[in-house]
Write a protein that holds these residues in place. Structure first.
Motif, PDB file in Angstrom:
ATOM      1  N   ASN A  64       0.825  -1.207   0.000  1.00 58.60           N
ATOM      2  CA  ASN A  64       0.000   0.000   0.000  1.00 58.60           C
ATOM      3  C   ASN A  64       0.858   1.254   0.000  1.00 58.60           C
ATOM      4  O   ASN A  64       0.520   2.245  -0.652  1.00 58.60           O
ATOM      5  N   ASN A 124       0.593   3.994  -2.887  1.00 59.42           N
ATOM      6  CA  ASN A 124       0.252   5.376  -2.566  1.00 59.42           C
ATOM      7  C   ASN A 124       1.307   6.337  -3.071  1.00 59.42           C
ATOM      8  O   ASN A 124       0.984   7.423  -3.543  1.00 59.42           O
ATOM      9  N   SER A 159       0.611   9.123  -5.740  1.00 61.83           N
ATOM     10  CA  SER A 159       0.920  10.469  -5.287  1.00 61.83           C
ATOM     11  C   SER A 159       1.795  11.184  -6.307  1.00 61.83           C
ATOM     12  O   SER A 159       1.602  12.367  -6.573  1.00 61.83           O
ATOM     13  N   LYS A 166      -3.626  12.997   2.252  1.00 62.27           N
ATOM     14  CA  LYS A 166      -4.985  12.448   2.171  1.00 62.27           C
ATOM     15  C   LYS A 166      -4.981  11.204   1.287  1.00 62.27           C
ATOM     16  O   LYS A 166      -4.090  11.017   0.461  1.00 62.27           O
ATOM     17  N   PRO A 167      -5.996  10.364   1.429  1.00 61.75           N
ATOM     18  CA  PRO A 167      -6.078   9.158   0.590  1.00 61.75           C
ATOM     19  C   PRO A 167      -6.158   9.501  -0.896  1.00 61.75           C
ATOM     20  O   PRO A 167      -6.637  10.575  -1.284  1.00 61.75           O
ATOM     21  N   SER A 168      -5.699   8.574  -1.698  1.00 62.41           N
ATOM     22  CA  SER A 168      -5.596   8.781  -3.133  1.00 62.41           C
ATOM     23  C   SER A 168      -6.935   9.117  -3.776  1.00 62.41           C
ATOM     24  O   SER A 168      -7.025   9.997  -4.623  1.00 62.41           O
ATOM     25  N   ASN A 169      -7.992   8.433  -3.369  1.00 60.99           N
ATOM     26  CA  ASN A 169      -9.294   8.682  -3.992  1.00 60.99           C
ATOM     27  C   ASN A 169      -9.816  10.080  -3.665  1.00 60.99           C
ATOM     28  O   ASN A 169     -10.473  10.710  -4.498  1.00 60.99           O
ATOM     29  N   GLU A 170      -9.518  10.584  -2.468  1.00 57.23           N
ATOM     30  CA  GLU A 170      -9.953  11.934  -2.115  1.00 57.23           C
ATOM     31  C   GLU A 170      -9.189  12.976  -2.928  1.00 57.23           C
ATOM     32  O   GLU A 170      -9.761  13.954  -3.412  1.00 57.23           O
TER      33      GLU A 170
END
Length: 139
Positions: free
Chosen positions: A41, A45, A49, A113-117
């Protein structure tokens, strides 16, 4: 009687040893899986990113180009009447909204922040930049 107790003791201790070994092996497997997932993960990420930073750079470049276009026609509209100034300022507000959306993407990346956000914020910034571009084209 003595042999049966000794035999029972041997079989019980053997069973406990086997169960202990199975528990140790299963614990090692679980810890290895959790470690692998965490590393995987983390790598995923970081890759996404990097892509998101590239998209942010593209958004900033597009924004800077559009800002230059707005600045080049500013004098023309400010030389006109109050209606011209209002039309220009309304279009310029759309450009400010796009800048705010781009800064929102930057803050999400900086905060981790998380990738989808972050992707949803990038999409929103692209929409705002497109709206600002349409406002410029309507001038």
């Amino acid at each position: 009687m003595r042999k049966s107790r000794l035999s029972l003791f041997k079989s019980t201790s053997m069973l406990i040893s086997v169960v202990g070994i199975i528990m140790i092996i299963s614990t090692i497997i679980v810890v290895a899986y959790v470690g692998y997932s965490a590393v995987s993960n983390g790598i995923t990420n970081e890759i996404s990113s990097g892509t998101q930073y590239d998209e942010l750079a593209e958004l900033r470049t597009s924004y800077n180009n559009l800002t230059a276009k707005f600045d080049s026609i500013k004098a023309t509209y400010y030389a006109g009447g109050p209606d011209d100034v209002k039309v220009y300022n309304d279009a310029r507000i759309e450009l400010s909204r796009a800048d705010s959306a781009i800064q929102n993407v930057q803050s999400a990346l900086d905060a981790g922040k998380p990738s989808n956000e972050v992707d949803s914020r990038i999409d929103f910034a692209k929409e705002k930049l497109k709206t600002a571009n349409q406002a410029y084209n309507e001038l």
